[in-house]
Design a protein around this motif. Structure first.
Motif, PDB file in Angstrom:
ATOM      1  N   TYR A 350      -0.284  50.856  10.603  1.00  0.00           N
ATOM      2  CA  TYR A 350       1.070  51.271  10.045  1.00  0.00           C
ATOM      3  C   TYR A 350       1.878  49.676   9.936  1.00  0.00           C
ATOM      4  O   TYR A 350       2.954  49.737   8.910  1.00  0.00           O
ATOM      5  CB  TYR A 350       1.858  52.194  10.668  1.00  0.00           C
ATOM      6  N   PHE A 351       1.658  48.699  10.756  1.00  0.00           N
ATOM      7  CA  PHE A 351       2.077  47.492  10.661  1.00  0.00           C
ATOM      8  C   PHE A 351       2.024  46.746   9.706  1.00  0.00           C
ATOM      9  O   PHE A 351       2.935  45.538   9.367  1.00  0.00           O
ATOM     10  CB  PHE A 351       1.856  46.667  12.100  1.00  0.00           C
ATOM     11  N   ALA A 352       1.076  46.930   8.690  1.00  0.00           N
ATOM     12  CA  ALA A 352       0.970  46.322   7.333  1.00  0.00           C
ATOM     13  C   ALA A 352       2.138  46.906   6.481  1.00  0.00           C
ATOM     14  O   ALA A 352       1.974  46.346   5.232  1.00  0.00           O
ATOM     15  CB  ALA A 352      -0.266  46.479   6.874  1.00  0.00           C
ATOM     16  N   PHE A 353       2.766  47.923   6.617  1.00  0.00           N
ATOM     17  CA  PHE A 353       4.050  48.492   5.916  1.00  0.00           C
ATOM     18  C   PHE A 353       5.304  48.158   6.220  1.00  0.00           C
ATOM     19  O   PHE A 353       5.381  47.718   7.409  1.00  0.00           O
ATOM     20  CB  PHE A 353       3.584  49.999   5.675  1.00  0.00           C
ATOM     21  N   PRO A 354       6.022  48.295   5.507  1.00  0.00           N
ATOM     22  CA  PRO A 354       7.663  47.947   5.864  1.00  0.00           C
ATOM     23  C   PRO A 354       7.937  48.667   7.394  1.00  0.00           C
ATOM     24  O   PRO A 354       7.727  49.830   7.595  1.00  0.00           O
ATOM     25  CB  PRO A 354       8.538  48.619   4.743  1.00  0.00           C
ATOM     26  N   GLN A 355       8.928  47.966   8.062  1.00  0.00           N
ATOM     27  CA  GLN A 355       9.129  48.313   9.381  1.00  0.00           C
ATOM     28  C   GLN A 355      10.083  49.577   9.320  1.00  0.00           C
ATOM     29  O   GLN A 355       9.951  50.534  10.200  1.00  0.00           O
ATOM     30  CB  GLN A 355       9.873  47.110  10.091  1.00  0.00           C
ATOM     31  N   GLY A 356      10.801  49.660   8.324  1.00  0.00           N
ATOM     32  CA  GLY A 356      11.513  50.781   7.917  1.00  0.00           C
ATOM     33  C   GLY A 356      10.685  52.293   7.787  1.00  0.00           C
ATOM     34  O   GLY A 356      11.480  53.360   8.141  1.00  0.00           O
ATOM     35  N   HIS A 357       9.584  52.202   7.678  1.00  0.00           N
ATOM     36  CA  HIS A 357       8.627  53.086   7.284  1.00  0.00           C
ATOM     37  C   HIS A 357       7.894  53.495   8.832  1.00  0.00           C
ATOM     38  O   HIS A 357       7.090  54.713   8.702  1.00  0.00           O
ATOM     39  CB  HIS A 357       7.744  52.891   6.280  1.00  0.00           C
ATOM     40  N   TRP A 358       7.698  52.608   9.765  1.00  0.00           N
ATOM     41  CA  TRP A 358       6.807  52.770  10.856  1.00  0.00           C
ATOM     42  C   TRP A 358       6.818  54.013  11.494  1.00  0.00           C
ATOM     43  O   TRP A 358       6.040  54.680  11.765  1.00  0.00           O
ATOM     44  CB  TRP A 358       6.869  51.492  11.837  1.00  0.00           C
ATOM     45  N   ARG A 359       8.053  54.446  11.792  1.00  0.00           N
ATOM     46  CA  ARG A 359       8.032  55.542  12.776  1.00  0.00           C
ATOM     47  C   ARG A 359       7.657  57.023  12.030  1.00  0.00           C
ATOM     48  O   ARG A 359       7.035  57.725  12.887  1.00  0.00           O
ATOM     49  CB  ARG A 359       9.649  55.773  12.958  1.00  0.00           C
ATOM     50  N   ARG A 360       7.827  56.904  10.770  1.00  0.00           N
ATOM     51  CA  ARG A 360       7.514  58.311  10.227  1.00  0.00           C
ATOM     52  C   ARG A 360       5.984  58.236   9.442  1.00  0.00           C
ATOM     53  O   ARG A 360       5.387  59.313   9.055  1.00  0.00           O
ATOM     54  CB  ARG A 360       8.473  58.347   8.901  1.00  0.00           C
ATOM     55  N   ILE A 361       5.614  57.085   9.326  1.00  0.00           N
ATOM     56  CA  ILE A 361       3.972  57.102   8.672  1.00  0.00           C
ATOM     57  C   ILE A 361       2.761  56.899   9.796  1.00  0.00           C
ATOM     58  O   ILE A 361       1.627  56.951   9.263  1.00  0.00           O
ATOM     59  CB  ILE A 361       4.120  55.868   7.721  1.00  0.00           C
ATOM     60  N   ARG A 362       3.532  56.523  11.189  1.00  0.00           N
ATOM     61  CA  ARG A 362       2.410  56.266  11.964  1.00  0.00           C
ATOM     62  C   ARG A 362       2.028  57.734  12.786  1.00  0.00           C
ATOM     63  O   ARG A 362       0.873  57.735  13.342  1.00  0.00           O
ATOM     64  CB  ARG A 362       2.767  55.352  13.103  1.00  0.00           C
ATOM     65  N   THR A 363       2.508  58.779  12.567  1.00  0.00           N
ATOM     66  CA  THR A 363       2.185  60.346  12.925  1.00  0.00           C
ATOM     67  C   THR A 363       2.087  61.057  12.058  1.00  0.00           C
ATOM     68  O   THR A 363       2.483  60.803  10.805  1.00  0.00           O
ATOM     69  CB  THR A 363       3.379  60.465  14.074  1.00  0.00           C
ATOM     70  N   ASN A 364       1.445  62.273  12.265  1.00  0.00           N
ATOM     71  CA  ASN A 364       1.407  63.072  11.439  1.00  0.00           C
ATOM     72  C   ASN A 364       2.203  64.320  11.703  1.00  0.00           C
ATOM     73  O   ASN A 364       2.003  65.573  11.320  1.00  0.00           O
ATOM     74  CB  ASN A 364       0.002  63.769  11.548  1.00  0.00           C
ATOM     75  N   ASN A 365       3.589  64.080  12.387  1.00  0.00           N
ATOM     76  CA  ASN A 365       4.634  64.895  12.468  1.00  0.00           C
ATOM     77  C   ASN A 365       4.954  65.567  11.395  1.00  0.00           C
ATOM     78  O   ASN A 365       5.652  66.848  11.533  1.00  0.00           O
ATOM     79  CB  ASN A 365       5.680  64.397  13.488  1.00  0.00           C
ATOM     80  N   LEU A 366       5.090  64.975  10.246  1.00  0.00           N
ATOM     81  CA  LEU A 366       5.502  65.826   8.949  1.00  0.00           C
ATOM     82  C   LEU A 366       4.734  67.001   8.800  1.00  0.00           C
ATOM     83  O   LEU A 366       5.481  68.107   8.203  1.00  0.00           O
ATOM     84  CB  LEU A 366       5.366  64.603   7.755  1.00  0.00           C
ATOM     85  N   LEU A 367       3.374  66.917   8.993  1.00  0.00           N
ATOM     86  CA  LEU A 367       2.502  68.159   8.669  1.00  0.00           C
ATOM     87  C   LEU A 367       2.644  69.123   9.795  1.00  0.00           C
ATOM     88  O   LEU A 367       2.467  70.122   9.577  1.00  0.00           O
ATOM     89  CB  LEU A 367       1.178  67.542   8.399  1.00  0.00           C
ATOM     90  N   GLU A 368       2.823  68.527  10.962  1.00  0.00           N
ATOM     91  CA  GLU A 368       2.716  69.390  12.069  1.00  0.00           C
ATOM     92  C   GLU A 368       3.751  70.525  11.912  1.00  0.00           C
ATOM     93  O   GLU A 368       3.654  71.510  12.479  1.00  0.00           O
ATOM     94  CB  GLU A 368       2.887  68.629  13.445  1.00  0.00           C
ATOM     95  N   ARG A 369       5.176  69.943  11.544  1.00  0.00           N
ATOM     96  CA  ARG A 369       6.068  70.986  11.310  1.00  0.00           C
ATOM     97  C   ARG A 369       5.790  72.019  10.544  1.00  0.00           C
ATOM     98  O   ARG A 369       6.117  73.324  10.496  1.00  0.00           O
ATOM     99  CB  ARG A 369       7.409  70.313  11.087  1.00  0.00           C
ATOM    100  N   LEU A 370       5.071  71.531   9.214  1.00  0.00           N
ATOM    101  CA  LEU A 370       4.811  72.604   8.312  1.00  0.00           C
ATOM    102  C   LEU A 370       3.686  73.636   8.886  1.00  0.00           C
ATOM    103  O   LEU A 370       3.659  74.733   8.517  1.00  0.00           O
ATOM    104  CB  LEU A 370       4.086  72.122   7.136  1.00  0.00           C
ATOM    105  N   MET A 371       2.822  73.144   9.769  1.00  0.00           N
ATOM    106  CA  MET A 371       1.643  73.848  10.329  1.00  0.00           C
ATOM    107  C   MET A 371       2.442  74.952  11.260  1.00  0.00           C
ATOM    108  O   MET A 371       1.754  75.980  11.436  1.00  0.00           O
ATOM    109  CB  MET A 371       0.834  72.934  11.041  1.00  0.00           C
ATOM    110  N   LYS A 372       3.604  74.416  11.889  1.00  0.00           N
ATOM    111  CA  LYS A 372       4.049  75.530  12.828  1.00  0.00           C
ATOM    112  C   LYS A 372       4.857  76.477  12.092  1.00  0.00           C
ATOM    113  O   LYS A 372       4.670  77.880  12.554  1.00  0.00           O
ATOM    114  CB  LYS A 372       5.251  74.787  13.477  1.00  0.00           C
TER     115      LYS A 372
END
Length: 447
Positions: A350-372
């Motif tokens: 994820y370090f190869a992408f914009p710093q403003g995106h790091w926190r949200r693209i380095r985890t799968n939390n986006l999908l974890e919430r949907l799985m719940k």
């Protein structure tokens, strides 16, 4: 003055045109307790009466419309002699209709020769369409079938059976299938994938069925649920079929695929999206490390590992990871150090992408919430009769979530990625190839 005397004087004042006497109670004067009891109102009776009036009005209006429609078909009113008459009445028959005002009884006219095809109420329909839509929306929004039965009885005075709800859901499944197979337009630089295991009955036994889900972040920065498919297992073949499915529907512009280290997912993603980078979910990786650590040292090790991802760039993160691994060796946690050294490189893409995106693209939390959300909705079902039913209910819940402001809110500022691409193009750099885990236990091998 006694209560009977007050009541008598109030009655005389109401019968006459003279004003009330000075000592009579007024609206500004709080009534005495006995007088309040004399004029008490039963709220339940009033509400029941109002419901009856509304229901009776709806019933009379619909019956009047049916009579008018029958007169138009016959070419004349009942008992009216007219040269334009083409048919006559042959009585009526009763039909019940469930409306939002409650259950009403309709007097449907019969004609002697012509079929009475009413445009007001479809043949064989027993419920108003808005009621059916409400039942389906309740079910898809997460209300169990048994709870739907209770709600319908409370709202409309009639209990809808579980089989009726299932029949209504079959109509919605067609729309869900169309939504699942819709064309994918535009580019989705970030792709998040994950799977969830649900129960199904097979030959009298309960077995697992995998539901694979993909969520993308569009070039505009909005989240979109791209695919919900059944997988026999979360293996390489299932993921390869899944990725080919979304690509055939038009998915393009994928720059990063974020997931946990599921069996076969990296190879499948590399085969279908060769220009994308694979990002191993940081949260899942931390759990893998902590699974090898004694309970009393978990908090300390978790803090050490989190410090790696607080680094300012990838070289600093790699250096910090080696320091943490050496410290773990010193703490006699060689298993944790081995897991860290073997997999940390897969979590730093994820370090190869914009710093403003790091926190949200380095985890799968986006999908974890949907799985719940899927787990919460499917828990009340238990075991599904087949895999298709499991996928349908999971897709229905995700479709419901996608229709809220979840998909309308901007998730990432994609201007940051465009600006970085401009700088990279100027410097003559490009994105790296997909990083896959190496068989020899090193950080990764280039696919």
């Amino acid at each position: 003055m006694s209560v009977p005397a007050i009541a008598g004087r109030l009655g005389e004042a109401l019968m006459s045109d003279s004003p009330l006497p000075p000592d009579a109670p007024t609206a500004a004067t709080p009534p005495h307790t006995p007088l309040r009891a004399a004029f008490a109102v039963d709220d339940r009776q009033v509400q029941a009466h109002l419901d009856h009036v509304v229901r009776q009005t709806v019933e009379q209006t619909l019956n009047a419309l049916l009579d008018a429609e029958a007169d138009a078909l016959c070419g004349g009113k009942r008992y009216e002699r007219s040269p334009d008459r083409v048919d006559t009445r042959a009585g009526t028959y009763d039909r019940t209709l469930h409306t939002t005002a409650g259950e009403v009884t309709l007097k449907v006219p019969r004609l002697r020769s012509l079929p009475f095809e009413t445009q007001i109420i479809e043949r064989y329909r027993r419920r108003q369409s808005s009621v059916e839509e409400a039942l389906v929306e309740m079910y898809l929004a997460g209300v169990s079938t048994r709870r739907v039965e209770d709600i319908t009885e409370a709202l409309w005075g009639t209990r809808v059976s579980a089989s009726t709800v299932s029949e209504l859901n079959q109509k919605v499944y067609e729309r869900i299938d169309a939504w699942r197979g819709r064309p994918i337009a535009g580019e989705y630089p970030y792709l998040f994938v994950d799977g969830i295991w649900l129960k199904r009955t097979w030959g009298g036994e309960v077995r697992n069925v995998a539901v694979l889900v993909a969520v993308g972040v569009s070039a505009a920065g909005h989240r979109d649920i791209l695919a919900v498919q059944e997988g026999s297992k979360e293996d390489g073949e299932s993921w390869l079929t899944f990725f080919r499915h979304v690509k055939e529907r038009g998915l393009r512009g994928v720059r990063m695929v974020t997931s946990d280290k599921c069996l076969g997912i990296v190879e499948a993603a590399a085969a279908v999206f060769p220009d994308a980078t694979w990002q191993r979910c940081v949260v899942h990786f931390e759990r893998n490390i902590l699974s090898t650590v004694p309970r009393e040292k978990m908090a300390e090790v978790a803090t050490m590992v989190k410090a790696i991802y607080a680094s300012e760039d990838r070289p600093a993160a790699e250096a910090k990871a080696e320091q943490v691994a050496a410290k773990l060796d010193a703490m006699r946690l060689s298993s944790a150090a081995k897991v860290l050294r073997a997999g940390v490189g897969e979590t730093l893409c994820y370090f190869a992408f914009p710093q403003g995106h790091w926190r949200r693209i380095r985890t799968n939390n986006l999908l974890e919430r949907l799985m719940k959300e899927i787990r919460r909705r499917t828990r009340v079902v238990g075991a599904f009769p087949d895999g298709h039913s499991a996928v349908m209910l999971a897709a229905a819940r995700l479709r419901h979530v996608a229709g809220t402001d979840w998909g309308e809110r901007a998730y990432l500022d994609m201007k940051l990625l465009s600006e970085q691409d401009g700088k990279t193009k100027t410097a003559g750099e490009g994105n790296g190839p997909l990083v896959a885990p190496a068989s020899n236990g090193s950080v990764g091998a280039v696919v």
